[in-house]
Design a protein around this motif. Sequence first.
Motif, short mmCIF file in Angstrom:
data_model
loop_
_atom_site.label_atom_id
_atom_site.label_comp_id
_atom_site.label_asym_id
_atom_site.label_seq_id
_atom_site.Cartn_x
_atom_site.Cartn_y
_atom_site.Cartn_z
N ILE A 44 0.98 -1.25 0.03
CA ILE A 44 -0.17 -0.07 -0.15
C ILE A 44 0.93 1.25 -0.05
CG2 ILE A 44 -1.84 1.45 1.19
CD1 ILE A 44 -2.58 -1.41 2.59
N TRP A 70 -4.32 3.42 6.47
CA TRP A 70 -5.23 2.65 5.48
C TRP A 70 -6.26 1.64 5.95
CZ3 TRP A 70 -4.54 -2.65 5.38
CH2 TRP A 70 -3.62 -3.22 6.23
N SER A 71 -7.18 1.31 5.08
CA SER A 71 -8.06 0.20 5.24
C SER A 71 -8.40 -0.89 4.44
CB SER A 71 -9.58 1.05 5.48
OG SER A 71 -10.01 1.37 4.48
N GLN A 72 -8.86 -2.03 4.79
CA GLN A 72 -8.89 -3.03 3.97
C GLN A 72 -10.39 -3.67 4.35
OE1 GLN A 72 -6.48 -6.37 4.81
NE2 GLN A 72 -5.98 -6.58 2.88
N HIS A 108 -9.58 -1.01 9.65
CA HIS A 108 -8.74 0.25 9.67
C HIS A 108 -7.27 0.16 10.31
CE1 HIS A 108 -12.07 2.65 7.90
NE2 HIS A 108 -12.81 2.08 8.98
#
Length: 203
Positions: free
Chosen positions: A76, A149-151, A180
Amino acid sequence: MRRTFFIGVCSMVFGSATHAQYVQPERNDTVYLMPKANFAGAVAKKMITEGNSTIKGIAFTKPPAMQRHIGGKNKIVAGHVKIALFPLTPYFEEYLRLKKEQNPKKLKFAFMSSDAYKCRLEVITNSSGEFTFFNLKPGSYYIETVVDWSQTRYYDKYVGSGSSNYGTTDYYSKQSYNDHHSDYLKKEVEIKTEGEVVDIKLN
């Protein structure tokens, strides 16, 4: 009469609370870890005044293997984030040692003085996570940033059961949620000679 007397007593009791003689302060159990070395501002500022060397690179983070679901990203990039650079003077070196002693569960954190924090350079990455610090002098530097970042992840939610001649069947519905994260990226970098271009990966 008894009812009137009761109301009067309540007014006296609760009304007096607004004129208390002492208000208990909130507790602050934070342990402040501060460098004991003197901050040599003139030396630090001289290190980040104009030179002719460059530090450039790319900032990115990698999710742990257990969080990489099918179709997820293995890397990322830190797009459009602020990167900070500090000169590695003895004061900053002690601060970094104190950061290793941090323990959030015990409210134990490292801090630097406001004057030391002001002695830094900042740049913004592009959408690919690339960044450049121009006009530096030879010396050692500390670079850091935080990447949020998040997934999207999935789980099976139980929605009920049904019975038939063959037995009982459980039914599930696939649900999604956002996981998160905030990753702290850091790196120590050394410029050895005038005019040198140092290429790094900040991850």
